[in-house]
Design an enzyme around this catalytic site. Structure first.
Site, mmCIF file in Angstrom:
data_model
loop_
_atom_site.group_PDB
_atom_site.id
_atom_site.type_symbol
_atom_site.label_atom_id
_atom_site.label_comp_id
_atom_site.label_asym_id
_atom_site.label_seq_id
_atom_site.Cartn_x
_atom_site.Cartn_y
_atom_site.Cartn_z
ATOM 1 N N ARG A 84 -55.699 28.865 -36.428
ATOM 2 C CA ARG A 84 -56.546 29.449 -35.388
ATOM 3 C C ARG A 84 -56.257 28.672 -34.106
ATOM 4 N NH1 ARG A 84 -59.760 28.549 -39.967
ATOM 5 N NH2 ARG A 84 -60.553 30.471 -40.954
ATOM 6 N N LYS A 97 -63.107 26.523 -40.392
ATOM 7 C CA LYS A 97 -64.484 26.994 -40.440
ATOM 8 C C LYS A 97 -65.245 26.302 -41.566
ATOM 9 C CE LYS A 97 -63.857 31.577 -38.377
ATOM 10 N NZ LYS A 97 -64.025 33.030 -38.564
ATOM 11 N N HIS A 115 -54.481 35.222 -32.002
ATOM 12 C CA HIS A 115 -54.986 35.298 -33.379
ATOM 13 C C HIS A 115 -54.124 36.223 -34.234
ATOM 14 C CE1 HIS A 115 -58.046 34.346 -36.329
ATOM 15 N NE2 HIS A 115 -58.083 35.620 -36.680
ATOM 16 N N ARG A 138 -51.662 34.467 -36.376
ATOM 17 C CA ARG A 138 -52.158 33.981 -37.677
ATOM 18 C C ARG A 138 -52.032 35.095 -38.720
ATOM 19 N NH1 ARG A 138 -55.921 30.509 -40.368
ATOM 20 N NH2 ARG A 138 -57.669 31.614 -41.345
ATOM 21 N N HIS A 160 -58.999 30.120 -46.270
ATOM 22 C CA HIS A 160 -60.006 31.104 -46.645
ATOM 23 C C HIS A 160 -60.815 30.588 -47.834
ATOM 24 C CE1 HIS A 160 -57.649 34.745 -44.806
ATOM 25 N NE2 HIS A 160 -58.367 34.091 -43.917
ATOM 26 N N TYR A 199 -54.311 41.173 -46.732
ATOM 27 C CA TYR A 199 -52.917 41.179 -46.291
ATOM 28 C C TYR A 199 -52.025 41.949 -47.254
ATOM 29 C CZ TYR A 199 -54.474 37.886 -42.828
ATOM 30 O OH TYR A 199 -55.151 37.305 -41.786
#
Length: 320
Positions: free
Chosen positions: A171, A196, A264, A267, A290, A299
């Site tokens: 990110r 995150k 972004h 990514r 994730h 994806y």
């Protein structure tokens, strides 16, 4: 915005305001959500409490919230939709209020069962839009902007940031949080970033990215302290992410890329291109940071969509 101010702005009874402030502290300290996320969640719950004040005819106490019915919640969602909110925003508002309700239950303040009984609005699932490999490489090449009237070190800096986004799946906030001491140069072939939820992960750095960072450091006119930011702005302070976004926007026009080609999106490109080359989904999940594999699985849909599009475009019988 402080907890006290957030609580003071909550249009509710005293016990609800106290619980609201405790919940905000919980989000910020225990769950370690970003300040912007905490602010957004707080705003959504304050909006709901304001609705309840009108809906119930007075400030909502904890007992009022516990006694809510699914019909009350559907009235709130309907009112917000009439104000122009789209399904995605409604879903976030409901998620914030569910979080508050779960906190009330966990802290012994009461079980607001209505929140679990109401379905979230359906949101169309949009697939990430990756940048084609050749375009991604061009975005990370300082020579793509050779005609711009900008200092060489600025072009090298932007290219190094973009190389990290595409080469490591970062990110933009993660790339700009790196310190000079963490730079992947002089034999360092991996970096550690905090994503995150405060989750830390280590990432390998391929030689092309190492070279881009080394070229930037060779050109950079500022003396960078080991504990200071790796990427700096024109005056030597931390680089603003908007600078990188603007750089990508300029190249997007030059390369004929759509508006979806953002920092972004690089990514997304990292993940999609790894998958297309046989990358393992679990490994990609770890590289992206994730928490859930289901987040990474989107994806696979991108890759299938790409294959189907290629089949439709090039198969001799596709248009028969």
């Amino acid at each position: 915005m402080t907890d006290a101010l957030n609580a003071a702005l909550a249009p509710a009874a005293a016990d609800t305001c106290a619980a609201f402030a405790d919940w905000l502290r919980h989000l910020a300290t225990e769950r370690r959500l970003s300040p912007k996320t905490v602010e957004a969640y707080g705003r959504d719950v304050r909006t709901f409490l304001a609705f309840l004040q009108n809906h119930l005819g007075g400030p909502a106490s904890l007992a009022d919230i516990v006694a809510l019915t699914p019909r009350d919640l559907r009235a709130f969602l309907s009112a917000r939709r009439n104000e122009g909110l789209v399904s995605r925003s409604l879903m976030r508002a409901l998620a914030a209020n569910r979080s508050f309700a779960r906190f009330l239950a966990r802290t012994g303040r009461g079980e607001a069962a209505a929140f679990a009984a109401v379905r979230s609005p359906k949101v169309p699932r949009s697939l990430p839009k990756p940048v084609p490999p050749a375009a991604a490489r061009a975005l990370a090449d300082a020579d793509t902007r050779a005609g711009e009237e900008r200092e060489a070190w600025v072009l090298a800096r932007d290219a190094a940031v973009i190389a990290l986004l595409y080469g490591c799946g970062l990110r933009i906030s993660e790339a700009l949080s790196l310190t000079r001491g963490e730079a992947p140069v002089d034999g360092v072939d991996r970096i550690e970033v905090t994503g995150k939820g405060g989750k830390t992960r280590q990432l390998p750095v391929i030689p092309a990215v190492q070279t881009a960072v080394r070229d930037y450091l060779a050109e950079c006119p500022w003396r960078l302290a080991p504990e200071g930011p790796l990427f700096v702005g024109a005056k030597g302070g931390p680089l603003n992410p908007r600078i990188v976004q603007a750089a990508v926007a300029r190249m997007r026009g030059a390369l004929g890329l759509p508006d979806t080609a953002t920092p972004h999106a690089l990514r997304h490109s990292f993940a999609t291109h790894l998958l297309a080359r046989g990358g393992d989904l679990r490994t990609i999940q770890e590289l992206l940071g994730h928490a859930s594999l289901s987040t990474t699985q989107i994806y696979t849909e991108v890759d299938v969509a790409r294959l189907m599009a290629a089949h439709a475009a090039f198969h001799p019988r596709a248009r028969a």
